[in-house]
Write a protein that holds these residues in place. Structure first.
Motif, PDB file in Angstrom:
ATOM      1  N   VAL A 165       0.841  -1.208   0.000  1.00 32.06           N
ATOM      2  CA  VAL A 165       0.000   0.000   0.000  1.00 32.06           C
ATOM      3  C   VAL A 165       0.869   1.248   0.000  1.00 32.06           C
ATOM      4  O   VAL A 165       0.591   2.232  -0.711  1.00 32.06           O
ATOM      5  CB  VAL A 165      -0.943  -0.025   1.214  1.00 32.06           C
ATOM      6  N   GLY A 166       1.947   1.229   0.776  1.00 33.39           N
ATOM      7  CA  GLY A 166       2.841   2.381   0.790  1.00 33.39           C
ATOM      8  C   GLY A 166       3.494   2.628  -0.554  1.00 33.39           C
ATOM      9  O   GLY A 166       3.591   3.781  -1.018  1.00 33.39           O
ATOM     10  N   VAL A 167       3.934   1.559  -1.236  1.00 33.75           N
ATOM     11  CA  VAL A 167       4.535   1.700  -2.569  1.00 33.75           C
ATOM     12  C   VAL A 167       3.530   2.280  -3.542  1.00 33.75           C
ATOM     13  O   VAL A 167       3.844   3.172  -4.357  1.00 33.75           O
ATOM     14  CB  VAL A 167       5.058   0.335  -3.053  1.00 33.75           C
ATOM     15  N   TRP A 168       2.309   1.790  -3.476  1.00 31.82           N
ATOM     16  CA  TRP A 168       1.280   2.264  -4.408  1.00 31.82           C
ATOM     17  C   TRP A 168       0.960   3.745  -4.170  1.00 31.82           C
ATOM     18  O   TRP A 168       0.827   4.526  -5.131  1.00 31.82           O
ATOM     19  CB  TRP A 168       0.029   1.410  -4.230  1.00 31.82           C
ATOM     20  N   LEU A 169       0.846   4.139  -2.906  1.00 31.23           N
ATOM     21  CA  LEU A 169       0.538   5.540  -2.611  1.00 31.23           C
ATOM     22  C   LEU A 169       1.691   6.457  -3.002  1.00 31.23           C
ATOM     23  O   LEU A 169       1.464   7.571  -3.507  1.00 31.23           O
ATOM     24  CB  LEU A 169       0.228   5.693  -1.115  1.00 31.23           C
ATOM     25  N   VAL A 170       2.932   6.027  -2.770  1.00 32.25           N
ATOM     26  CA  VAL A 170       4.076   6.855  -3.177  1.00 32.25           C
ATOM     27  C   VAL A 170       4.105   7.010  -4.690  1.00 32.25           C
ATOM     28  O   VAL A 170       4.387   8.094  -5.226  1.00 32.25           O
ATOM     29  CB  VAL A 170       5.387   6.237  -2.653  1.00 32.25           C
ATOM     30  N   THR A 171       3.792   5.943  -5.401  1.00 32.81           N
ATOM     31  CA  THR A 171       3.744   6.025  -6.876  1.00 32.81           C
ATOM     32  C   THR A 171       2.714   7.054  -7.328  1.00 32.81           C
ATOM     33  O   THR A 171       2.974   7.882  -8.214  1.00 32.81           O
ATOM     34  CB  THR A 171       3.408   4.646  -7.462  1.00 32.81           C
ATOM     35  N   GLY A 172       1.517   6.993  -6.696  1.00 32.34           N
ATOM     36  CA  GLY A 172       0.496   7.975  -7.053  1.00 32.34           C
ATOM     37  C   GLY A 172       0.889   9.387  -6.684  1.00 32.34           C
ATOM     38  O   GLY A 172       0.615  10.345  -7.438  1.00 32.34           O
ATOM     39  N   ALA A 173       1.530   9.549  -5.508  1.00 33.31           N
ATOM     40  CA  ALA A 173       1.920  10.887  -5.070  1.00 33.31           C
ATOM     41  C   ALA A 173       2.949  11.500  -6.007  1.00 33.31           C
ATOM     42  O   ALA A 173       2.862  12.691  -6.365  1.00 33.31           O
ATOM     43  CB  ALA A 173       2.461  10.828  -3.636  1.00 33.31           C
ATOM     44  N   VAL A 174       3.938  10.722  -6.432  1.00 31.19           N
ATOM     45  CA  VAL A 174       4.942  11.232  -7.370  1.00 31.19           C
ATOM     46  C   VAL A 174       4.288  11.611  -8.692  1.00 31.19           C
ATOM     47  O   VAL A 174       4.610  12.655  -9.306  1.00 31.19           O
ATOM     48  CB  VAL A 174       6.059  10.194  -7.583  1.00 31.19           C
ATOM     49  N   GLY A 175       3.333  10.806  -9.144  1.00 32.08           N
ATOM     50  CA  GLY A 175       2.636  11.117 -10.388  1.00 32.08           C
ATOM     51  C   GLY A 175       1.833  12.406 -10.284  1.00 32.08           C
ATOM     52  O   GLY A 175       1.781  13.209 -11.237  1.00 32.08           O
ATOM     53  N   VAL A 176       1.191  12.611  -9.119  1.00 30.62           N
ATOM     54  CA  VAL A 176       0.408  13.843  -8.927  1.00 30.62           C
ATOM     55  C   VAL A 176       1.318  15.072  -8.934  1.00 30.62           C
ATOM     56  O   VAL A 176       1.005  16.115  -9.539  1.00 30.62           O
ATOM     57  CB  VAL A 176      -0.394  13.756  -7.621  1.00 30.62           C
ATOM     58  N   VAL A 177       2.463  14.963  -8.274  1.00 33.23           N
ATOM     59  CA  VAL A 177       3.390  16.107  -8.237  1.00 33.23           C
ATOM     60  C   VAL A 177       3.902  16.420  -9.636  1.00 33.23           C
ATOM     61  O   VAL A 177       3.948  17.593 -10.065  1.00 33.23           O
ATOM     62  CB  VAL A 177       4.551  15.802  -7.273  1.00 33.23           C
ATOM     63  N   LEU A 178       4.272  15.398 -10.386  1.00 36.79           N
ATOM     64  CA  LEU A 178       4.787  15.636 -11.743  1.00 36.79           C
ATOM     65  C   LEU A 178       3.699  16.147 -12.685  1.00 36.79           C
ATOM     66  O   LEU A 178       3.998  16.811 -13.689  1.00 36.79           O
ATOM     67  CB  LEU A 178       5.396  14.352 -12.301  1.00 36.79           C
ATOM     68  N   HIS A 179       2.445  15.850 -12.370  1.00 39.26           N
ATOM     69  CA  HIS A 179       1.347  16.298 -13.234  1.00 39.26           C
ATOM     70  C   HIS A 179       1.275  17.825 -13.312  1.00 39.26           C
ATOM     71  O   HIS A 179       0.867  18.381 -14.355  1.00 39.26           O
ATOM     72  CB  HIS A 179       0.024  15.733 -12.720  1.00 39.26           C
ATOM     73  N   PHE A 180       1.652  18.504 -12.248  1.00 40.24           N
ATOM     74  CA  PHE A 180       1.614  19.968 -12.253  1.00 40.24           C
ATOM     75  C   PHE A 180       2.675  20.573 -13.182  1.00 40.24           C
ATOM     76  O   PHE A 180       2.586  21.759 -13.536  1.00 40.24           O
ATOM     77  CB  PHE A 180       1.800  20.513 -10.843  1.00 40.24           C
ATOM     78  N   PHE A 181       3.658  19.791 -13.570  1.00 40.35           N
ATOM     79  CA  PHE A 181       4.715  20.281 -14.461  1.00 40.35           C
ATOM     80  C   PHE A 181       4.616  19.669 -15.856  1.00 40.35           C
ATOM     81  O   PHE A 181       5.571  19.693 -16.625  1.00 40.35           O
ATOM     82  CB  PHE A 181       6.098  19.938 -13.869  1.00 40.35           C
ATOM     83  N   GLN A 182       3.454  19.139 -16.201  1.00 41.05           N
ATOM     84  CA  GLN A 182       3.295  18.436 -17.474  1.00 41.05           C
ATOM     85  C   GLN A 182       3.474  19.407 -18.644  1.00 41.05           C
ATOM     86  O   GLN A 182       2.812  20.444 -18.714  1.00 41.05           O
ATOM     87  CB  GLN A 182       1.909  17.800 -17.538  1.00 41.05           C
ATOM     88  N   PRO A 183       4.361  19.081 -19.576  1.00 38.27           N
ATOM     89  CA  PRO A 183       4.557  19.952 -20.756  1.00 38.27           C
ATOM     90  C   PRO A 183       3.327  19.943 -21.644  1.00 38.27           C
ATOM     91  O   PRO A 183       2.551  18.979 -21.671  1.00 38.27           O
ATOM     92  CB  PRO A 183       5.764  19.316 -21.457  1.00 38.27           C
ATOM     93  N   PRO A 184       3.122  20.997 -22.415  1.00 37.85           N
ATOM     94  CA  PRO A 184       1.953  21.052 -23.319  1.00 37.85           C
ATOM     95  C   PRO A 184       2.044  19.957 -24.388  1.00 37.85           C
ATOM     96  O   PRO A 184       3.103  19.680 -24.942  1.00 37.85           O
ATOM     97  CB  PRO A 184       2.051  22.449 -23.948  1.00 37.85           C
ATOM     98  N   GLY A 185       0.909  19.314 -24.653  1.00 38.74           N
ATOM     99  CA  GLY A 185       0.838  18.315 -25.705  1.00 38.74           C
ATOM    100  C   GLY A 185       1.315  16.937 -25.309  1.00 38.74           C
ATOM    101  O   GLY A 185       1.218  15.999 -26.115  1.00 38.74           O
ATOM    102  N   ALA A 186       1.825  16.761 -24.111  1.00 41.54           N
ATOM    103  CA  ALA A 186       2.298  15.440 -23.683  1.00 41.54           C
ATOM    104  C   ALA A 186       1.119  14.577 -23.225  1.00 41.54           C
ATOM    105  O   ALA A 186       0.132  15.076 -22.669  1.00 41.54           O
ATOM    106  CB  ALA A 186       3.319  15.583 -22.569  1.00 41.54           C
ATOM    107  N   ALA A 187       1.215  13.268 -23.465  1.00 41.71           N
ATOM    108  CA  ALA A 187       0.194  12.316 -23.025  1.00 41.71           C
ATOM    109  C   ALA A 187       0.506  11.897 -21.591  1.00 41.71           C
ATOM    110  O   ALA A 187       1.537  11.271 -21.326  1.00 41.71           O
ATOM    111  CB  ALA A 187       0.176  11.092 -23.941  1.00 41.71           C
ATOM    112  N   ASP A 188      -0.396  12.276 -20.694  1.00 45.77           N
ATOM    113  CA  ASP A 188      -0.153  12.007 -19.272  1.00 45.77           C
ATOM    114  C   ASP A 188      -0.299  10.509 -18.993  1.00 45.77           C
ATOM    115  O   ASP A 188      -1.350   9.898 -19.253  1.00 45.77           O
ATOM    116  CB  ASP A 188      -1.153  12.801 -18.420  1.00 45.77           C
ATOM    117  N   THR A 189       0.753   9.883 -18.441  1.00 54.51           N
ATOM    118  CA  THR A 189       0.724   8.449 -18.109  1.00 54.51           C
ATOM    119  C   THR A 189       0.788   8.208 -16.600  1.00 54.51           C
ATOM    120  O   THR A 189       0.929   7.055 -16.168  1.00 54.51           O
ATOM    121  CB  THR A 189       1.921   7.733 -18.771  1.00 54.51           C
ATOM    122  N   ALA A 190       0.684   9.280 -15.796  1.00 55.98           N
ATOM    123  CA  ALA A 190       0.751   9.096 -14.343  1.00 55.98           C
ATOM    124  C   ALA A 190      -0.439   8.279 -13.837  1.00 55.98           C
ATOM    125  O   ALA A 190      -0.279   7.352 -13.035  1.00 55.98           O
ATOM    126  CB  ALA A 190       0.806  10.450 -13.646  1.00 55.98           C
TER     127      ALA A 190
END
Length: 459
Positions: free
Chosen positions: A163-188
């Motif tokens: 559960v901790g691994v899964w939540l950390v994976t989601g948290a890192v994806g959420v943080v990187l989502h705020f810096f998503q470049p224009p036109g990129a396909a979000d895979t988080a």
């Protein structure tokens, strides 16, 4: 009766090894591998460390190596050509994102930390590259490698860790989502969902394996406790039966000692006092035996029953036992000469009772496991010993529900009774599918009769 001489030659107690019921062979190597998958290795062992074959134990390393060899060149090529990353950075991130998969076989948590850090740094590095129309922050190769890592984690780690691994994976994806470049396909979100599915499946598989292992351990403990309880119950039953035999003799001693002054008039006073002391000791011994019997009878549920107060049977009542078994539908042929029955009357009570109980248990086992099978019972008494032989053929009918004509403990009771009298027991299957029980009970037990060597108890 060709088995009787063999029974005479027995030098020690032998019993049939328990059959492996319900432990059939696993059909095929892949089925064995499935068993290994359901029982994952402990945290100190590599994956499949308990696999029965060497190639199965090497399989995790081979699979991890294949993923590394396939993902490494693809990652470098895609980062260089599609994402326009520099060759040096592409090679560095390709190695950092794939090579730790080899570590996942033995240290999946450490491998996950290295891969997640490499994937995150790679996503940050790609912020300055042309990612329009491409997957970001996780490249397709990173997603595949990460899912392989999740499978290794699920088979090895606890639910809390997963559960901790899964939540950390989601948290890192959420943080990187705020810096998503224009036109990129979000895979988080994609990686978050797929990682959760893989962790759930492999974690459930691990939980099933752990549950099966605990059940197997509990069954082993229960079987050992059941065997010990059966042995103790049978010894208590034998002690209760011997109480009646010994109590009879002690009662005779008491009566004779009390009546001696009346039967032998003119007895000197010291002799009279000696007989009074003998009678008092005998009465005290009878009282101690009764108190011991109360403890052995436990809850007292059957302590006052007619069966407990009835005279103990012996070889002279075998004919009645066989007739009762025949009336129940079991064909039994008894070979017991009149001289043997008369000679058995002079046998020690423990031997007489043990011979009857052994035949009783043997016939009860035939009724349970070989109903309808032709059965031969032979009891021979000579100057030195009593030979008991019970041989049955293969079952004619289907086994029926357990009946209660015997003591209920089968070979355990036979073995204890034979050990009590210092005799020997031989039990085992016959080539035609039948079974044989042969017991030798010496009439004059030596000093060591009834003793239990330490190694015998251990066995």
């Amino acid at each position: 009766m060709s088995d009787l001489p063999r029974a005479r030659r027995l030098g020690r107690t032998r019993t049939k090894a328990p059959s492996r019921v319900g432990t059939g062979r696993v059909p095929g190597a892949w089925a064995q591998l499935a068993v290994v998958l359901r029982t994952p290795a402990r945290t100190t062992e590599p994956l499949f460390a308990r696999a029965p074959r060497p190639w199965q134990r090497m399989l995790p390393y081979v699979v991890a190596a294949l993923f590394v060899l396939s993902l490494l060149p693809v990652t470098i090529t895609v980062l260089t050509n599609d994402y326009q990353a520099g060759g040096g950075w592409s090679g560095a991130f390709g190695v950092a994102q794939t090579v730790p998969l080899l570590l996942a076989v033995t240290r999946p948590v450490a491998a996950w930390a290295l891969v997640l850090a490499a994937d995150t740094l790679g996503a940050v590095q790609l912020l300055g590259a042309d990612v329009a129309g491409h997957a970001w922050p996780w490249t397709p190769m990173a997603v595949v490698g990460y899912l392989v890592l999740m499978a290794c984690l699920g088979l090895r780690e606890s639910v809390r860790t997963l559960v901790g691994v899964w939540l950390v994976t989601g948290a890192v994806g959420v943080v990187l989502h705020f810096f998503q470049p224009p036109g990129a396909a979000d895979t988080a979100a994609l990686l978050f969902v797929l990682a959760g599915v893989v962790l759930a499946l492999t974690g459930a598989l691990r939980g099933l394996g752990d549950a099966q292992q605990r059940i197997a351990e509990q069954e082993s403990i229960s079987e050992a406790e059941r065997s010990r309880r059966t042995l103790l119950e049978e010894r208590a039953r034998i002690a209760r039966e011997l109480h009646d035999v010994v109590a009879h003799h002690m009662s005779v001693i008491t009566v004779q000692a009390d009546s001696a002054p009346y039967r032998l008039p003119g007895m000197a006073e010291p002799v009279r006092e000696e007989f009074e002391a003998i009678a008092a000791s005998a009465r005290e011994s009878l009282g101690e035996m009764r108190r011991l019997l109360t403890v052995l009878r436990g809850d007292g549920g059957d302590g006052g029953g007619v069966g407990e107060r009835a005279p103990q049977p012996g070889i002279g009542r075998l004919q009645q036992l066989v007739e009762t078994t025949v009336r129940a539908g079991q064909p039994v042929d008894l070979s017991l000469a009149a001289e043997a029955a008369e000679a058995a009357g002079a046998a020690p009570p423990a031997v007489d009772l043990s011979a009857y109980r052994i035949v009783q248990e043997a016939l009860a086992n035939v009724v349970r496991h070989a109903p309808g099978a032709a059965t031969r019972v032979s009891v021979t008494v000579d100057a030195d010993e009593v030979l008991v032989l019970v041989v049955n053929g293969p079952a004619r009918d289907a086994p029926v529900a357990l009946e209660s004509s015997g003591t209920g403990h089968g070979l355990v009771g036979m073995r204890e009774r034979v050990r009590l009298t210092g005799g020997t027991l031989d039990t085992g299957p016959l080539p035609d599918g039948g079974f044989r029980v042969a017991a030798r009970l010496p009439l004059d037990a030596g000093p060591g009769a009834g003793t239990t060597p330490a190694n015998e108890d251990a066995r």
